[in-house]
Design a protein around this motif. Structure first.
Motif, PDB file in Angstrom:
ATOM      1  N   ALA A  31       0.827  -1.207   0.000  1.00 49.26           N
ATOM      2  CA  ALA A  31       0.000   0.000   0.000  1.00 49.26           C
ATOM      3  C   ALA A  31       0.859   1.254   0.000  1.00 49.26           C
ATOM      4  N   LEU A  32       1.964   1.205   0.716  1.00 50.33           N
ATOM      5  CA  LEU A  32       2.905   2.328   0.707  1.00 50.33           C
ATOM      6  C   LEU A  32       3.468   2.541  -0.692  1.00 50.33           C
ATOM      7  N   MET A  33       3.805   1.440  -1.361  1.00 55.28           N
ATOM      8  CA  MET A  33       4.367   1.538  -2.710  1.00 55.28           C
ATOM      9  C   MET A  33       3.377   2.161  -3.680  1.00 55.28           C
ATOM     10  N   VAL A  34       2.112   1.736  -3.607  1.00 51.86           N
ATOM     11  CA  VAL A  34       1.093   2.290  -4.496  1.00 51.86           C
ATOM     12  C   VAL A  34       0.949   3.792  -4.272  1.00 51.86           C
ATOM     13  N   LYS A  35       0.940   4.195  -3.019  1.00 54.17           N
ATOM     14  CA  LYS A  35       0.786   5.622  -2.696  1.00 54.17           C
ATOM     15  C   LYS A  35       1.935   6.443  -3.257  1.00 54.17           C
ATOM     16  N   ILE A  36       3.157   5.882  -3.222  1.00 58.55           N
ATOM     17  CA  ILE A  36       4.333   6.602  -3.708  1.00 58.55           C
ATOM     18  C   ILE A  36       4.417   6.576  -5.228  1.00 58.55           C
ATOM     19  N   LEU A  37       4.113   5.428  -5.828  1.00 55.92           N
ATOM     20  CA  LEU A  37       4.261   5.290  -7.279  1.00 55.92           C
ATOM     21  C   LEU A  37       3.097   5.895  -8.048  1.00 55.92           C
ATOM     22  N   PHE A  38       1.909   5.939  -7.413  1.00 57.22           N
ATOM     23  CA  PHE A  38       0.727   6.488  -8.071  1.00 57.22           C
ATOM     24  C   PHE A  38       0.071   7.506  -7.136  1.00 57.22           C
ATOM     25  N   PRO A  39       0.755   8.618  -6.891  1.00 59.78           N
ATOM     26  CA  PRO A  39       0.294   9.572  -5.863  1.00 59.78           C
ATOM     27  C   PRO A  39      -1.009  10.287  -6.203  1.00 59.78           C
ATOM     28  N   GLN A  40      -1.426  10.234  -7.451  1.00 58.19           N
ATOM     29  CA  GLN A  40      -2.673  10.916  -7.818  1.00 58.19           C
ATOM     30  C   GLN A  40      -3.909  10.082  -7.467  1.00 58.19           C
ATOM     31  N   GLY A  41      -3.678   8.848  -7.009  1.00 58.60           N
ATOM     32  CA  GLY A  41      -4.794   7.992  -6.614  1.00 58.60           C
ATOM     33  C   GLY A  41      -5.240   7.076  -7.747  1.00 58.60           C
ATOM     34  N   ILE A  42      -5.887   5.974  -7.363  1.00 58.43           N
ATOM     35  CA  ILE A  42      -6.347   4.976  -8.341  1.00 58.43           C
ATOM     36  C   ILE A  42      -7.801   5.291  -8.700  1.00 58.43           C
ATOM     37  N   THR A  43      -7.978   6.324  -9.495  1.00 58.35           N
ATOM     38  CA  THR A  43      -9.310   6.733  -9.933  1.00 58.35           C
ATOM     39  C   THR A  43      -9.711   5.944 -11.177  1.00 58.35           C
TER      40      THR A  43
END
Length: 234
Positions: A31-43
């Protein structure tokens, strides 16, 4: 209930990456990785753009393979994995790290502080040698406990058995037990993600694991390197 691991197809892209993002958000390190790699959110807009980008990549990818774990009773995709099969020695140009091309500024810099050390350790360990790099193993959270993760890990193991080369994976503190239980071995080298980059209270160490073909005997990474990085034969 039966599970089968087979190649993912073009129409599967939205579903397998929906599982990818859901699974990552269900595991603390991921979850930390997703937040850092895709900071604009998974819209929804992001998912559409990501699916289009993935399709474009599939048209010219030479090494990366994506598979899906399917429930044979329902036909539902419940997990996915992707990995690079490096079955020939590659030039420096082929191994070049192009960095985080989808971000800019401080977001790009932060993401590269995560990904660049992972690339650098792979270069130190393997360079242009033949091996299989498993990027991701992800299971839909609602299907946890059905051994889909083990089936996907076995997919990587089987590739190693068939090709005679080692399989390498960057685990997490919470999933390392699965890999060790399935015969993987921790390497002496690790990658440490710094707390100030992650936004956590403490640094997090990434366990690096490797698995050689069963017919290679009780070999270690150091043995393999000393022998000149051979491809094993049955």
């Amino acid at each position: 209930m039966g599970l089968v691991v087979i190649p993912a197809l073009i129409p599967d892209i939205p579903k397998i990456y929906d599982i990818y993002f859901k699974a990552f958000n269900n595991e603390p390190m991921a979850a930390l990785m997703v937040k850092i790699l895709f900071p604009q959110g998974i819209t929804e807009d992001f998912k559409k753009a990501h699916a289009a980008s993935t399709l474009e990549y599939w048209h010219h990818a030479k090494h990366q393979y994506t598979c899906k774990c399917v429930d044979t009773d329902t036909g539902e995709i419940i997990g996915m994995a992707l990995g690079d099969g490096y079955f020939h020695e590659r030039s420096e140009e082929e191994r070049k790290d192009y960095g985080v091309t989808w971000l800019e500024g401080s977001e790009k810099e932060r993401a590269e502080k995560i990904l660049t050390p992972l690339h650098e350790v792979r270069e130190r360990l393997f360079g242009n040698k033949k091996y299989i790099y498993v990027h991701v193993v992800a299971v839909d959270p609602k299907n946890q406990g059905r051994k889909a993760g083990a089936a996907l890990v076995q997919w990587g193991i089987d590739l190693g058995e068939q090709s005679g080369v080692p399989v390498y994976f960057e685990s997490s503190p919470t999933t390392i037990g699965l890999y060790e239980k399935m015969g993987w071995h921790r390497l002496k080298e690790t990658v440490v993600h710094k707390a100030d980059v992650l936004g956590t209270e403490e640094d997090i160490t990434v366990p690096l694991v490797i698995r050689f073909p069963s017919y290679a005997g009780n070999i270690t990474y150091e043995d393999w390197k000393a022998q000149g990085f051979p491809v094993f034969k049955k």
